[in-house]
Write an enzyme that holds these catalytic residues in place. Structure first.
Site, mmCIF file in Angstrom:
data_model
loop_
_atom_site.group_PDB
_atom_site.id
_atom_site.type_symbol
_atom_site.label_atom_id
_atom_site.label_comp_id
_atom_site.label_asym_id
_atom_site.label_seq_id
_atom_site.Cartn_x
_atom_site.Cartn_y
_atom_site.Cartn_z
ATOM 1 N N TYR A 32 -35.870 -60.537 -102.608
ATOM 2 C CA TYR A 32 -35.772 -61.726 -103.452
ATOM 3 C C TYR A 32 -36.963 -61.796 -104.386
ATOM 4 O O TYR A 32 -37.929 -61.038 -104.268
ATOM 5 C CB TYR A 32 -35.668 -62.986 -102.593
ATOM 6 C CG TYR A 32 -36.955 -63.404 -101.903
ATOM 7 C CD1 TYR A 32 -37.465 -62.675 -100.834
ATOM 8 C CD2 TYR A 32 -37.664 -64.528 -102.329
ATOM 9 C CE1 TYR A 32 -38.649 -63.060 -100.209
ATOM 10 C CE2 TYR A 32 -38.841 -64.916 -101.708
ATOM 11 C CZ TYR A 32 -39.320 -64.178 -100.648
ATOM 12 O OH TYR A 32 -40.491 -64.544 -100.045
ATOM 13 N N ARG A 51 -41.923 -56.184 -109.899
ATOM 14 C CA ARG A 51 -41.974 -56.265 -108.437
ATOM 15 C C ARG A 51 -40.568 -56.248 -107.843
ATOM 16 O O ARG A 51 -40.320 -55.624 -106.801
ATOM 17 C CB ARG A 51 -42.736 -57.514 -107.992
ATOM 18 C CG ARG A 51 -42.891 -57.577 -106.481
ATOM 19 C CD ARG A 51 -43.784 -58.695 -106.029
ATOM 20 N NE ARG A 51 -43.232 -60.002 -106.345
ATOM 21 C CZ ARG A 51 -43.866 -61.152 -106.104
ATOM 22 N NH1 ARG A 51 -45.078 -61.142 -105.582
ATOM 23 N NH2 ARG A 51 -43.298 -62.303 -106.405
ATOM 24 N N ARG A 100 -19.872 -53.887 -90.030
ATOM 25 C CA ARG A 100 -21.224 -53.707 -89.495
ATOM 26 C C ARG A 100 -21.455 -52.307 -88.935
ATOM 27 O O ARG A 100 -20.719 -51.841 -88.052
ATOM 28 C CB ARG A 100 -21.486 -54.750 -88.403
ATOM 29 C CG ARG A 100 -22.941 -54.784 -87.960
ATOM 30 C CD ARG A 100 -23.160 -55.803 -86.868
ATOM 31 N NE ARG A 100 -24.568 -55.909 -86.517
ATOM 32 C CZ ARG A 100 -25.223 -55.032 -85.751
ATOM 33 N NH1 ARG A 100 -24.590 -53.993 -85.265
ATOM 34 N NH2 ARG A 100 -26.503 -55.208 -85.490
ATOM 35 N N HIS A 102 -25.248 -49.647 -88.733
ATOM 36 C CA HIS A 102 -26.619 -49.512 -89.231
ATOM 37 C C HIS A 102 -26.680 -48.630 -90.475
ATOM 38 O O HIS A 102 -27.481 -48.873 -91.371
ATOM 39 C CB HIS A 102 -27.538 -48.953 -88.140
ATOM 40 C CG HIS A 102 -27.976 -49.983 -87.154
ATOM 41 N ND1 HIS A 102 -27.091 -50.762 -86.450
ATOM 42 C CD2 HIS A 102 -29.211 -50.394 -86.772
ATOM 43 C CE1 HIS A 102 -27.754 -51.595 -85.669
ATOM 44 N NE2 HIS A 102 -29.053 -51.405 -85.854
ATOM 45 N N LYS A 147 -40.808 -57.408 -100.907
ATOM 46 C CA LYS A 147 -40.463 -58.836 -100.891
ATOM 47 C C LYS A 147 -39.070 -58.983 -100.275
ATOM 48 O O LYS A 147 -38.072 -59.242 -100.963
ATOM 49 C CB LYS A 147 -40.541 -59.428 -102.302
ATOM 50 C CG LYS A 147 -40.688 -60.945 -102.307
ATOM 51 C CD LYS A 147 -41.159 -61.439 -103.652
ATOM 52 C CE LYS A 147 -41.049 -62.942 -103.794
ATOM 53 N NZ LYS A 147 -41.774 -63.723 -102.812
ATOM 54 N N GLU A 179 -52.953 -62.335 -95.254
ATOM 55 C CA GLU A 179 -52.467 -63.277 -96.272
ATOM 56 C C GLU A 179 -51.863 -64.451 -95.514
ATOM 57 O O GLU A 179 -52.117 -64.611 -94.313
ATOM 58 C CB GLU A 179 -51.453 -62.594 -97.195
ATOM 59 C CG GLU A 179 -50.224 -62.070 -96.457
ATOM 60 C CD GLU A 179 -49.156 -61.489 -97.358
ATOM 61 O OE1 GLU A 179 -49.077 -61.859 -98.547
ATOM 62 O OE2 GLU A 179 -48.360 -60.676 -96.853
ATOM 63 N N LEU A 203 -48.045 -58.818 -99.288
ATOM 64 C CA LEU A 203 -47.229 -58.815 -100.490
ATOM 65 C C LEU A 203 -48.189 -58.936 -101.676
ATOM 66 O O LEU A 203 -49.071 -59.801 -101.678
ATOM 67 C CB LEU A 203 -46.264 -60.008 -100.500
ATOM 68 C CG LEU A 203 -45.397 -60.009 -101.760
ATOM 69 C CD1 LEU A 203 -44.273 -58.988 -101.635
ATOM 70 C CD2 LEU A 203 -44.836 -61.382 -102.044
HETATM 71 N N1 PMP Z 1 -47.496 -63.455 -99.846
HETATM 72 C C1 PMP Z 1 -46.299 -63.790 -99.345
HETATM 73 C C2 PMP Z 1 -45.954 -63.373 -97.948
HETATM 74 C C3 PMP Z 1 -45.392 -64.529 -100.111
HETATM 75 O O1 PMP Z 1 -44.181 -64.859 -99.616
HETATM 76 C C4 PMP Z 1 -45.765 -64.946 -101.412
HETATM 77 C C5 PMP Z 1 -44.835 -65.779 -102.245
HETATM 78 N N2 PMP Z 1 -43.707 -65.095 -102.607
HETATM 79 C C6 PMP Z 1 -47.022 -64.565 -101.907
HETATM 80 C C7 PMP Z 1 -47.864 -63.814 -101.096
HETATM 81 C C8 PMP Z 1 -47.456 -64.945 -103.292
HETATM 82 O O2 PMP Z 1 -46.751 -64.222 -104.270
HETATM 83 P P1 PMP Z 1 -46.569 -64.786 -105.740
HETATM 84 O O3 PMP Z 1 -47.938 -65.091 -106.266
HETATM 85 O O4 PMP Z 1 -45.924 -63.654 -106.478
HETATM 86 O O5 PMP Z 1 -45.717 -66.003 -105.652
#
Ligand code: PMP
Length: 284
Positions: A32, A51, A100, A102, A147, A179, A203
């Site tokens: 997403y 991304r 379904r 894998h 993502k 994070e 991410l």
């Molecule tokens: N880390 C994670 C795990 C996230 O879900 C997000 C938000 N999508 C971010 C960092 C921040 O990313 P962005 O600045 O692109 O929104």
């Protein structure tokens, strides 16, 4: 009536029907992206598009129309009359529906593509006075750079935080702060901003990238180095970043007060510069 995008067409959101055999539903096999609309423009759409393409590539999901993402996002803003409002566009692509198994479907099936736009009210109180966050073991998989819609550890962490009155949950892996559940984290130690390096453990946030660029331009010392949780006592400022919240100061981590409980000067300068950057986008 909300108009959403679904597999090539725009339609009322509540008329969308998704197969129970969708691999997004069965395996969380999807990616997403979220972009923010600032009453007239999307901020860093190029970064979000790049991304999104990377996430598709890393998951071997093929969406032939991937370059249409910016146009779809604009259409959703227009069709929902959000041009003059702060809004977010969410887009999700899954591998599609198949009985379904894998293994990926043979022959390949069309991906399922869903996107919607919604008005959004920025949360200003926390952004001004700072928020409190909690800490939790990072139990996520080893490819946090994708993502992916597989966000169970993130929702569990965030729900735990919210239920205890915190605004976000920071994750710790092998003693290092990685994070947060849906934001990146920056910590200031002795005037140097630290954030976890790009790797498979985080991410790579679009906001994170822009903040790093701004800090370099402003000659604010910044190291892409992780900070150990046990070093928290030597941290003067913390802020978290994401597309919807931009930069939010953190003034408490569990019971530990940061910077005397008020947002610090480095956070403030970066926030001002980030606002300037958004304004300059508007006029470019
Ligand atoms: N880390 C994670 C795990 C996230 O879900 C997000 C938000 N999508 C971010 C960092 C921040 O990313 P962005 O600045 O692109 O929104």
């Amino acid at each position: 009536m909300d108009i959403a995008y679904f597999n090539g067409t725009y339609m009322p959101r509540d008329e969308i029907r998704i197969s129970p055999d969708d691999r997004g539903f069965l395996f969380a096999e999807g990616i997403y992206e979220v972009v923010r609309w600032y009453q007239g423009f999307f901020f860093d759409m190029d970064g979000h598009l790049a991304r999104m393409k990377r996430s598709l590539k890393e998951t071997f999901i093929t969406w032939p129309d991937e370059d249409k993402f910016p146009a779809i996002a604009h259409d959703l803003i227009r069709l929902n009359h959000l041009e003059n409002l702060q809004s977010l566009v969410y887009l999700q692509v899954t591998r599609g529906a198949a009985i379904r198994s894998h293994a990926f479907p043979i022959p390949p099936v069309n991906p399922t593509v869903y996107a919607f736009a919604k008005e959004f009210t920025p949360e200003n109180t926390g952004r001004e006075s700072g928020v409190a966050i909690t800490v939790r073991e990072d139990i996520r998989w080893a490819r946090c750079d994708i993502k992916s819609t597989a966000l169970l550890p993130n929702t569990l962490g965030f729900q735990d935080a919210v239920s205890k009155g915190f605004s976000e949950c920071a994750f710790v892996r092998n003693g290092m702060i990685t994070e947060c559940s849906h934001s990146n984290i920056f910590l200031v130690q002795k005037g140097i901003v630290h954030t976890h390096p790009e790797s498979e453990s985080i991410l790579s946030g679009i906001t994170r990238k822009n903040i790093i660029r701004l800090a370099r331009r402003e000659r604010i010392p910044l190291k892409e180095e992780a900070v150990a949780l046990r070093r928290l006592s030597g941290v003067q400022e913390i802020f978290i970043t994401n597309t919807s919240g931009e930069i939010t100061p953190v003034v408490r981590v569990d019971n530990f007060v940061i910077g005397g409980g008020i947002p610090g000067p480095v956070t403030r300068i970066l926030r001002e510069r980030f606002n300037d950057q958004i304004c300059s986008y508007k006029h470019s």
